[in-house]
Design a protein around this motif. Structure first.
Motif, mmCIF file in Angstrom:
data_model
loop_
_atom_site.group_PDB
_atom_site.id
_atom_site.type_symbol
_atom_site.label_atom_id
_atom_site.label_comp_id
_atom_site.label_asym_id
_atom_site.label_seq_id
_atom_site.Cartn_x
_atom_site.Cartn_y
_atom_site.Cartn_z
ATOM 1 N N ARG A 187 4.223 -6.194 -0.551
ATOM 2 C CA ARG A 187 3.566 -5.053 0.062
ATOM 3 C C ARG A 187 2.348 -5.476 0.891
ATOM 4 O O ARG A 187 1.462 -6.187 0.453
ATOM 5 N N CYS A 201 3.926 2.034 6.804
ATOM 6 C CA CYS A 201 5.081 1.777 5.937
ATOM 7 C C CYS A 201 5.584 0.351 6.076
ATOM 8 O O CYS A 201 5.778 -0.150 7.175
ATOM 9 N N ASP A 202 5.799 -0.300 4.951
ATOM 10 C CA ASP A 202 6.277 -1.681 4.949
ATOM 11 C C ASP A 202 7.702 -1.820 5.448
ATOM 12 O O ASP A 202 8.126 -2.900 5.832
ATOM 13 N N LYS A 203 8.474 -0.729 5.417
ATOM 14 C CA LYS A 203 9.877 -0.834 5.807
ATOM 15 C C LYS A 203 10.035 -0.808 7.326
ATOM 16 O O LYS A 203 11.098 -1.162 7.831
ATOM 17 N N GLY A 245 10.999 3.426 3.268
ATOM 18 C CA GLY A 245 9.954 2.669 2.584
ATOM 19 C C GLY A 245 9.456 3.345 1.324
ATOM 20 O O GLY A 245 8.300 3.193 0.952
ATOM 21 N N GLN A 294 -4.616 -3.424 0.904
ATOM 22 C CA GLN A 294 -4.381 -2.080 0.408
ATOM 23 C C GLN A 294 -5.731 -1.397 0.236
ATOM 24 O O GLN A 294 -6.664 -1.974 -0.313
ATOM 25 N N THR A 338 8.527 0.109 -2.602
ATOM 26 C CA THR A 338 8.046 -1.134 -2.005
ATOM 27 C C THR A 338 7.690 -2.117 -3.112
ATOM 28 O O THR A 338 7.278 -1.728 -4.204
ATOM 29 N N SER A 339 7.863 -3.400 -2.754
ATOM 30 C CA SER A 339 7.601 -4.450 -3.730
ATOM 31 C C SER A 339 6.105 -4.760 -3.751
ATOM 32 O O SER A 339 5.498 -4.997 -2.707
ATOM 33 N N LYS A 340 5.515 -4.752 -4.919
ATOM 34 C CA LYS A 340 4.090 -5.082 -5.019
ATOM 35 C C LYS A 340 3.831 -6.494 -4.512
ATOM 36 O O LYS A 340 2.764 -6.788 -3.991
ATOM 37 N N VAL A 378 14.356 -2.036 -4.055
ATOM 38 C CA VAL A 378 13.570 -2.109 -2.812
ATOM 39 C C VAL A 378 14.468 -2.517 -1.656
ATOM 40 O O VAL A 378 14.376 -1.979 -0.559
ATOM 41 N N LYS A 418 -3.199 1.605 3.798
ATOM 42 C CA LYS A 418 -3.326 0.267 4.351
ATOM 43 C C LYS A 418 -4.487 0.232 5.330
ATOM 44 O O LYS A 418 -4.719 1.195 6.067
#
Lengths: 530, 237, 408
Positions: A221, A114-116, A213, B150, A216-218, A207, B158
């Motif tokens: 990301r 997760c990006d967050k 998360g 990705q 998410t921003s492309k 976002v 990921k």
């Protein structure tokens, strides 16, 4: 937060209450959650956001209010005089812990992906409240993943904790109803409204406010982890609004822009277009000085410029110095001062307005971040039409210009190319810079200390975050080097010197303090956003 | 050495002269320490004793027989049993040399030896790493470089496009293994980083790191569920 | 060619040639081997194997070739000279370190006088003493480069120049740690030179000569054959042996006296040196070991003497008689040996003594921990110096008594 700082002095408008034994005096109408913040009590919350309306749907901010039989959501509970609030008692603590466990029932806990992670409100509350292993042994509810909601945003419905902040951002900030809830119970999920896409110009704020998360921003990301980044305050250069932003950077490269709260300019928000302005910082940059299109050292380039300027400078009216509404106050002031020393004619260039941008919110038609600043520095400068006329008639024999925006007619551009002496001080190697005989590389707005003046006349500071590419130096320093080569008495050693000089010379800015030079703050220690 | 002295001390019959004993804890005592002054000390006696010790080792190691690699690895010190061996041990005793002559002879590493990194794989052969960046974050030597990308897999979106470890920078602390939430990186390959001719060769790429398991006869899959056993994140083993 | 064959012995007796042969054939190889021996020996003392891998193809020789590898490495290394050094002095310092000790070898008798015409036959000792000009003794080669009356004083004088090697290296390096190392080196060497010189005074008093060749040939007393181990000075001057060895080891700047440049911990005077310049300092240290071994062997252990081997063969129960002011062993039961065999045995004995003493110095270096600076000074000034003075007086007293009682 902002409301608390605006506490008026008149007694009838304030309310005094007790929170965890501490006495808080806050304006009438404040909610308990904000009031608690003023005495240093942080109450956990997911759905509450100071910039949005109150939903009170996450129940994570439950507190005990004396003489009230049920626990109250502190975000919705307005303070009353003599109110006694407990946030650390057994009842409300257990309630919040249990609410958190409910929230986590179907959360996939895929933090490694997760990006967050690192700036996640759910992670933060989990470590503060529960910090226990899951008691759930049934399969989690499966929901759609990697859902393309719009041009900039991807949804992971499993991670979503249904706080509805994103829906409210679209409704209240962008004014467009593009997101909705569907289904019910543990099958409830966020989706786009019928026939809609999440494509409003403020969509990326969803976002930012998302506590997990899910959105998410492309653009950002899977590029960087939040804890790896450093944050430096700056000002968006996308338009004349001057939204306050934080540059998130690492390895001498900006990775994203996020809005910085400023109630007087942009509140909590900024537009998507502004967020993407950082991409331009890595494209077609002018990294070395050029003479006749070939790379040259600074010394050689400045000497070549001085040699070519020597003849035109004897005739005061034949040198044009063009300021840019895209440049910072410091760069423009330095160049204007050099023009005065040279007794040259001053002009101002700017990008043309884009009427389609103006929406009455944060976006305005003027896409120049510093038009007001240039106007204050050089009130009597000629416009582009005057410059064009001068070039066409041959009255101007040398042009020194800042930036790479010179929207003049084709014929004027051709005449300009034919001139023997054109010196560009530019960040990018584009358009007229390519045509200029001598181009001097200068640092862009993320690479040096400086300031811009927005449409309201508010001067705002930008701080150096990353290193300038190649041999680029701050614009005022390039000016100083040019001045030294032409024996003009114009010199500074730091951006602060330019600022002092400038605030003394420009009347409306007299006495404005320089302020602290902010060093990058590692987000690893900054807690969660959103 | 094969054995170490135990920590528990033998009670001494004659101790130093006790000047005072603590009333609170009788073990706490003030004793008289008698140290001869430097002028009184002759270095000669100590030199003689020291030379005796080193000479004994020297002679034993010079004239004695080396233990076999197997004995060295097991830490065994053979005791002569037969009459012939006893006679031989008088002429040429088994010496104390501990050296194992790499690379002709090799030491057997202990089971928990932290050695060369290896990247684990899922059952379907994909790399387990999800590029969460925990290992480069925790790495004190900054030797891990990961560039995420990705994946087309909706379960685990990921993966690392680039995963490199500079084995020359690595300090073999094992923190990356501790930090990994997916059991994707391990250091249990029972071998060490290979010597290289050029620095660039010491940088282990993703492919090299995956190949380490096979080269050293290790199972490349894990039974850990975090990070997914199959292609899907949510499958439990 | 005729001239050459006629004068071959005279040429061989040329001091310069002798010195060159001595250095090239004996000292240099031995010192180089010591660099390997030290590592191998220390390894053996510490339950390790030590360097045993250098090889030329399949030839390994237990790692002896390491000294060749080291030499090749040091010679082919970059000769790096830091920017701020005094270039002249920087280049001079290694030479100052190594040259004196090579020069000092001139006084060491590494074998007896050779009479080439008596090679195949037993040397006629009595004939030699009565008529040294006779034909069998016409050409003689003295296996000592220079025979000075002031013999060992020459050694003290020349070696004190080696002091400058360290100091100059420290000063020229333009490095404060190197300079401090140089100062430590000079203070240590000056302190121990005093004790070293005084510790041999007893020997000089007893023998009555400073000339090492005479000490070897004569021994402690003229009443006994020089080949008798009881006549060697180790017995009569044992305290002097201990004192001299201690001081001499301190002079070599090696453990336990390696304060000037303790390699891993204390930055020493040659920290800025690399390649063969550093190699010269390194080699000087090992040549000093050889030299000190040679001096101790010469003074205390009968030099090239083999026990009971007189010039004409092994002798038991003989006596010494004076002929032409020379003391000659005679009488008793003799196993006569040809002159060539005697010479070979004696040369071998000297080599063996030197090697054993070098080995003993390495033993000490790998056994004892380093002294502290104050302990070092205390030992030098407060222990060695008074002891050496006291022993000199005791010896003088002994000699007075001996003369008075008619023993000598």
């Amino acid at each position: 937060m902002s409301d608390a700082t605006q506490a008026p002095a008149a007694p009838p408008t304030t309310v005094t209450l007790t929170i965890d034994g501490k006495t808080a005096t806050v304006p009438k109408g404040t909610n308990v959650l904000e009031a608690a913040k003023t005495v240093g009590v942080e109450i956990s919350a997911f759905c509450y956001h100071p910039g949005l309306s109150i939903a009170a749907c996450c129940r994570q901010c439950l507190v005990a209010v004396e003489k009230n039989p049920k626990l109250q959501p502190s975000c919705q509970q307005i303070v009353g005089d003599g109110m006694v609030v407990h946030t650390t008692d057994a009842q409300s603590t257990a309630a919040r812990k249990q609410m958190l466990e409910f929230t986590l029932v179907n959360h996939p806990i895929d933090c490694p992906i997760c990006d967050k992670a690192g700036e996640c409100t759910l992670q933060k509350h989990y470590f503060e409240h529960d910090n226990a292993a899951s008691r759930i042994d049934t399969p989690k509810v499966e929901k759609p993943k990697v859902v393309d909601l719009g041009p900039h945003i991807v949804l992971d419905a499993e991670r979503c904790i249904l706080c509805t902040r994103c829906i409210r951002v679209c409704d209240e900030v962008a004014g467009q109803h593009q997101l909705e809830m569907k289904q019910r119970g543990d099958h409830e999920e966020i989706t786009t409204a019928p026939g809609q896409k999440l494509d409003n110009p403020y969509s990326l704020n969803t976002v930012d406010v998302c506590p997990v998360g899910a959105l998410t921003s492309k653009d950002f990301r899977f590029t960087m982890r939040a804890w790896e980044l450093d944050a430096t305050p700056s000002v968006c250069q996308g338009c004349a609004t001057g939204c306050n932003v934080e540059l998130h950077h690492k390895n001498d490269r900006v990775w994203r822009l996020v809005p910085r709260h400023n109630p007087d300019v942009n509140g909590h928000w900024m537009c998507d277009e502004g967020r993407f302005t950082y991409h331009d910082l890595r494209e077609q940059r002018l990294a070395v000085a050029t003479v006749g299109g070939l790379p040259a050292s600074w010394d050689k380039a400045v000497k070549a410029a001085a040699d070519k300027l020597a003849v035109p400078l004897k005739d005061a009216g034949s040198v044009a110095v063009v300021l840019s509404a895209q440049g910072s106050n410091e760069d423009n002031y330095a160049l204007a001062k050099l023009a005065a020393a040279w007794k040259a004619k001053l002009f101002v260039t700017a990008r043309p307005d884009r009427g389609d941008r103006a929406d009455g919110k944060l976006r305005v038609a003027d896409v120049n971040p510093n038009r007001a600043g240039v106007a204050a520095i050089a009130a009597d400068a000629g416009d582009l039409a005057a410059l064009e006329a001068g070039v066409n008639t041959g009255a101007l024999r040398a042009v020194v210009f800042l930036g790479h925006d010179l929207p003049v007619s084709e014929t004027a551009l051709r005449r300009l190319r034919e001139l023997d002496c054109v010196v560009a001080l530019a960040t990018h190697e584009r358009g007229p810079v390519k045509a200029a005989g001598i181009a001097l590389p200068i640092a862009a707005w993320t690479e040096t200390h400086g300031s811009v003046t927005n449409a309201d006349g508010r001067i705002q500071r930008m701080h150096a975050a990353v290193a300038a590419p190649g041999q680029a130096v701050p614009g005022w320093e390039a000016v100083a080097r040019l001045a030294q080569a032409t024996s003009a008495k114009v010199a500074w050693t730091t951006a602060r010197d330019v600022w002092k000089d400038m605030t003394a010379a420009v009347k409306p800015w007299a006495g404005t303090p320089w302020g602290r030079e902010v060093r990058p703050l590692a987000l690893r220690f900054a807690g969660s956003r959103g | 050495m094969a054995s170490h002295a135990h920590d528990d001390h033998e009670p001494t019959t004659t101790g130093p002269k006790v000047l005072a004993t603590s009333t609170v804890s009788p073990k706490v005592r003030t004793i008289a320490v008698v140290r001869p002054s430097e002028q009184q000390v002759s270095y000669l006696a100590a030199t003689k004793a020291g030379l005796g010790i080193t000479l004994k080792h020297f002679a034993k190691n010079l004239f004695g027989r080396r233990r076999t690699v197997d004995q060295l690895n097991k830490g065994e010190h053979p005791v002569p049993t037969t009459a012939f061996q006893k006679a031989l041990s008088v002429v040429s005793p088994v010496n104390d040399i501990e050296t194992i002559q790499y690379p002709e002879e090799k030491a057997v590493y202990p089971e928990r030896f932290r050695g060369l990194h290896r990247l684990m794989q899922r059952d379907d052969g994909q790399v387990r790493c999800v590029a969460c960046m925990c290992c480069p974050t925790v790495c004190p030597a900054h030797c891990i470089t990961i560039i995420p990308e990705q994946s087309d897999d909706n379960g685990i979106e990921k993966r690392p496009a680039v995963f490199e470890i500079d084995e020359l920078r690595c300090v073999v602390c094992g923190l990356c293994v501790e930090a990994c939430p997916c059991d994707a990186i391990r250091m249990d390959s029972s071998t060490h980083a290979k010597p290289v001719e050029e620095r660039a060769d010491a940088v282990m790429t993703k492919e090299k790191l995956i190949a380490v398991s096979k080269e050293n006869g290790k199972n490349p899959t894990s039974i850990a569920t975090q990070g997914g056993v199959g292609p899907n994140w949510r499958e439990r083993g | 060619m005729d001239w050459l064959s006629n004068n071959i012995y005279a040429i061989l007796d040329n001091p310069a040639l002798k010195w060159l042969l001595l250095i090239m054939v004996m000292v240099m190889p031995l010192a180089s081997l010591l660099t390997w021996a030290e590592r191998r020996q220390s390894a053996m003392m510490q339950d390790r194997l030590g360097p045993n891998r250098a090889n030329i193809g399949p030839i390994k020789l237990k790692g002896i070739l390491h000294f060749v590898a080291d030499a090749v490495k040091m010679i082919s290394k970059e000769d790096f000279i830091p920017g701020s050094v005094h270039r002249g002095l920087f280049a001079l310092a290694p030479i100052l370190a190594i040259a004196p000790v090579l020069i000092a070898f001139a006084i060491i008798p590494f074998g007896p006088t050779i009479y080439p015409h008596s090679y195949t036959s037993t040397l006629d000792v009595l004939g030699l003493a009565t008529d040294p000009a006779a034909k069998p003794f016409a050409d003689s080669i003295r296996l000592q480069v220079a025979s000075f009356d002031y013999g060992l004083l020459f050694y003290f004088a020349v070696l004190s120049i080696a002091n400058y090697g360290g100091v100059v290296a420290g000063w020229a390096s333009y490095n404060k740690w190197a300079l401090l190392g140089g100062l430590r080196s000079s203070s240590q060497m000056m302190s121990y030179e005093v004790a070293m010189g005084l510790s041999l005074m007893g020997c000089f008093l007893l023998v009555g000569s400073l000339e090492p060749g005479f000490i070897v040939a004569n021994g402690a007393s003229s009443q006994m054959s020089g080949a008798n181990p009881l006549n060697w000075l180790w017995l009569w001057q044992f305290p002097a042996l201990i004192l001299f060895m201690t001081a001499a080891i301190a002079e070599t700047k090696r453990a336990p006296f390696d304060i000037p440049e303790g390699e891993p911990e204390i930055i020493g005077y040659f920290v800025e040196y690399s390649g063969m310049r550093w190699g010269l300092f390194f080699l000087a240290e090992f040549i000093e070991i050889v030299f000190i071994s040679a001096v101790i062997a010469t003074v205390f252990f009968g030099g090239w003497q083999v026990p009971f081997l007189d010039a004409d063969g092994f002798r038991v129960g003989g006596y010494v008689t004076e002929i032409n002011h020379q003391w000659v062993s005679t009488g008793g039961w003799v196993l006569k040996l040809p002159h060539a065999a005697v010479t070979a045995l004696q040369l071998g004995a000297f080599g063996l003594k030197v090697i054993l003493l070098a080995w003993f110095q390495l033993m000490i270096r790998w056994t004892l921990p380093r002294f502290r600076a104050d302990q070092l000074m205390n030992l030098g000034w407060k222990v060695l110096l008074p002891c050496a003075l006291g022993w000199t007086m005791l010896t003088a007293l002994f000699k007075l008594c001996a003369i008075y009682l008619g023993w000598l």
